[in-house]
Design a protein around this motif. Structure first.
Motif, mmCIF file in Angstrom:
data_model
loop_
_atom_site.group_PDB
_atom_site.id
_atom_site.type_symbol
_atom_site.label_atom_id
_atom_site.label_comp_id
_atom_site.label_asym_id
_atom_site.label_seq_id
_atom_site.Cartn_x
_atom_site.Cartn_y
_atom_site.Cartn_z
ATOM 1 N N GLY A 19 55.185 25.677 12.324
ATOM 2 C CA GLY A 19 55.402 26.701 11.111
ATOM 3 C C GLY A 19 54.318 27.332 10.468
ATOM 4 N N GLY A 20 53.695 26.122 9.926
ATOM 5 C CA GLY A 20 52.525 26.208 9.075
ATOM 6 C C GLY A 20 51.376 27.059 9.796
ATOM 7 N N LEU A 21 51.152 26.648 11.034
ATOM 8 C CA LEU A 21 50.166 27.163 11.878
ATOM 9 C C LEU A 21 50.682 28.678 12.049
ATOM 10 C CD1 LEU A 21 49.151 24.170 14.270
ATOM 11 C CD2 LEU A 21 48.071 25.077 12.184
ATOM 12 N N TRP A 47 54.967 39.979 10.313
ATOM 13 C CA TRP A 47 56.116 39.395 11.190
ATOM 14 C C TRP A 47 55.686 38.093 11.651
ATOM 15 C CZ3 TRP A 47 60.707 40.682 9.973
ATOM 16 C CH2 TRP A 47 61.089 42.064 9.723
ATOM 17 N N ARG A 48 54.417 37.640 11.991
ATOM 18 C CA ARG A 48 54.238 36.205 12.254
ATOM 19 C C ARG A 48 54.403 35.200 11.210
ATOM 20 N NH1 ARG A 48 49.441 36.570 15.881
ATOM 21 N NH2 ARG A 48 51.235 36.902 17.390
ATOM 22 N N MET A 49 53.935 35.894 9.985
ATOM 23 C CA MET A 49 53.973 34.933 8.811
ATOM 24 C C MET A 49 55.462 34.739 8.551
ATOM 25 S SD MET A 49 50.804 36.533 6.667
ATOM 26 C CE MET A 49 51.357 35.958 5.108
ATOM 27 N N VAL A 50 56.291 35.897 8.547
ATOM 28 C CA VAL A 50 57.731 35.615 8.325
ATOM 29 C C VAL A 50 58.342 34.641 9.210
ATOM 30 C CG1 VAL A 50 59.981 36.872 8.293
ATOM 31 C CG2 VAL A 50 57.937 37.721 7.032
ATOM 32 N N GLY A 51 57.898 34.678 10.611
ATOM 33 C CA GLY A 51 58.551 33.855 11.393
ATOM 34 C C GLY A 51 57.980 32.362 11.152
ATOM 35 N N GLY A 52 56.723 32.162 10.835
ATOM 36 C CA GLY A 52 56.311 30.871 10.447
ATOM 37 C C GLY A 52 57.016 30.438 9.270
ATOM 38 N N VAL A 54 60.270 31.099 8.469
ATOM 39 C CA VAL A 54 61.755 30.855 8.972
ATOM 40 C C VAL A 54 61.605 29.477 9.757
ATOM 41 C CG1 VAL A 54 63.497 31.522 10.824
ATOM 42 C CG2 VAL A 54 62.342 33.121 9.178
ATOM 43 N N ILE A 55 60.521 29.226 10.506
ATOM 44 C CA ILE A 55 60.414 27.967 11.161
ATOM 45 C C ILE A 55 60.365 26.669 10.240
ATOM 46 C CG2 ILE A 55 59.002 26.433 12.744
ATOM 47 C CD1 ILE A 55 58.242 29.270 14.114
ATOM 48 N N ILE A 56 59.721 26.919 9.330
ATOM 49 C CA ILE A 56 59.520 25.889 8.355
ATOM 50 C C ILE A 56 60.941 25.570 7.729
ATOM 51 C CG2 ILE A 56 58.496 25.205 5.892
ATOM 52 C CD1 ILE A 56 55.968 26.654 7.060
ATOM 53 N N ALA A 57 61.560 26.740 7.228
ATOM 54 C CA ALA A 57 62.748 26.644 6.625
ATOM 55 C C ALA A 57 63.720 25.880 7.382
ATOM 56 C CB ALA A 57 63.214 27.986 6.067
ATOM 57 N N ALA A 58 63.878 26.301 8.719
ATOM 58 C CA ALA A 58 64.697 25.831 9.646
ATOM 59 C C ALA A 58 64.509 24.176 9.632
ATOM 60 C CB ALA A 58 64.611 26.465 10.963
ATOM 61 N N ALA A 59 63.329 23.915 9.778
ATOM 62 C CA ALA A 59 62.960 22.486 9.858
ATOM 63 C C ALA A 59 63.338 21.538 8.764
ATOM 64 C CB ALA A 59 61.368 22.547 10.082
ATOM 65 N N MET A 60 63.137 22.189 7.678
ATOM 66 C CA MET A 60 63.579 21.469 6.408
ATOM 67 C C MET A 60 65.038 21.450 6.356
ATOM 68 S SD MET A 60 60.692 23.190 3.633
ATOM 69 C CE MET A 60 61.312 22.367 2.387
ATOM 70 N N LEU A 61 65.473 22.299 6.754
ATOM 71 C CA LEU A 61 67.298 22.409 6.657
ATOM 72 C C LEU A 61 67.777 21.488 7.784
ATOM 73 C CD1 LEU A 61 69.928 23.797 5.558
ATOM 74 C CD2 LEU A 61 69.622 25.417 7.690
ATOM 75 N N PHE A 62 66.974 21.263 8.813
ATOM 76 C CA PHE A 62 67.555 20.454 9.915
ATOM 77 C C PHE A 62 67.101 19.048 9.356
ATOM 78 C CE2 PHE A 62 66.919 17.765 13.489
ATOM 79 C CZ PHE A 62 67.991 17.699 14.351
ATOM 80 N N GLY A 63 66.170 18.705 8.733
ATOM 81 C CA GLY A 63 65.719 17.380 8.291
ATOM 82 C C GLY A 63 66.637 16.974 7.165
ATOM 83 N N ASN A 64 67.095 17.762 6.480
ATOM 84 C CA ASN A 64 68.200 17.584 5.341
ATOM 85 C C ASN A 64 69.644 17.223 6.005
ATOM 86 O OD1 ASN A 64 66.396 17.528 3.363
ATOM 87 N ND2 ASN A 64 66.860 19.996 2.891
ATOM 88 N N ILE A 65 70.127 17.708 7.055
ATOM 89 C CA ILE A 65 71.158 17.659 7.911
ATOM 90 C C ILE A 65 71.134 16.538 8.420
ATOM 91 C CG2 ILE A 65 72.896 18.505 9.471
ATOM 92 C CD1 ILE A 65 71.986 21.341 8.697
ATOM 93 N N ALA A 66 70.132 16.015 9.341
ATOM 94 C CA ALA A 66 69.917 15.006 10.109
ATOM 95 C C ALA A 66 69.940 13.488 9.089
ATOM 96 C CB ALA A 66 68.726 14.945 10.771
ATOM 97 N N LYS A 67 69.846 13.699 7.961
ATOM 98 C CA LYS A 67 69.656 12.603 7.112
ATOM 99 C C LYS A 67 70.923 11.959 6.836
ATOM 100 C CE LYS A 67 65.387 13.118 5.102
ATOM 101 N NZ LYS A 67 64.531 13.326 3.877
#
Length: 67
Positions: A19-21, A47-52, A54-67
């Motif tokens: 997402g950062g890339l 839009w590519r920056m916005v998409g990145g 969103v990808i970062i936010a989804a990864a952080m959300l998933f990381g918090n849910i998975a713990k």
């Protein structure tokens, strides 16, 4: 269970990096198209920056849910 947590943490880290890339690539696209006054390219970069983001936010959300 420790192996699963390790895999999930590693996967989350790699998705955040991807997402950062995408954000960085979008910024480069935005900058080059601003220089050329290319409207559709500017939109694509934004839009590519916005998409990145969103990808970062989804990864952080998933990381918090998975713990």
């Amino acid at each position: 269970m420790d192996t699963l947590n390790t895999v999930l943490n590693t996967l989350t880290t790699y998705v955040k990096i991807a997402g950062g890339l995408a954000c960085v690539w979008g910024a480069v696209t935005l900058g080059t198209n601003l220089n050329d006054h290319n409207g559709p390219g500017i939109q694509q970069g934004i839009w590519r920056m916005v998409g990145g983001g969103v990808i970062i936010a989804a990864a952080m959300l998933f990381g918090n849910i998975a713990k």
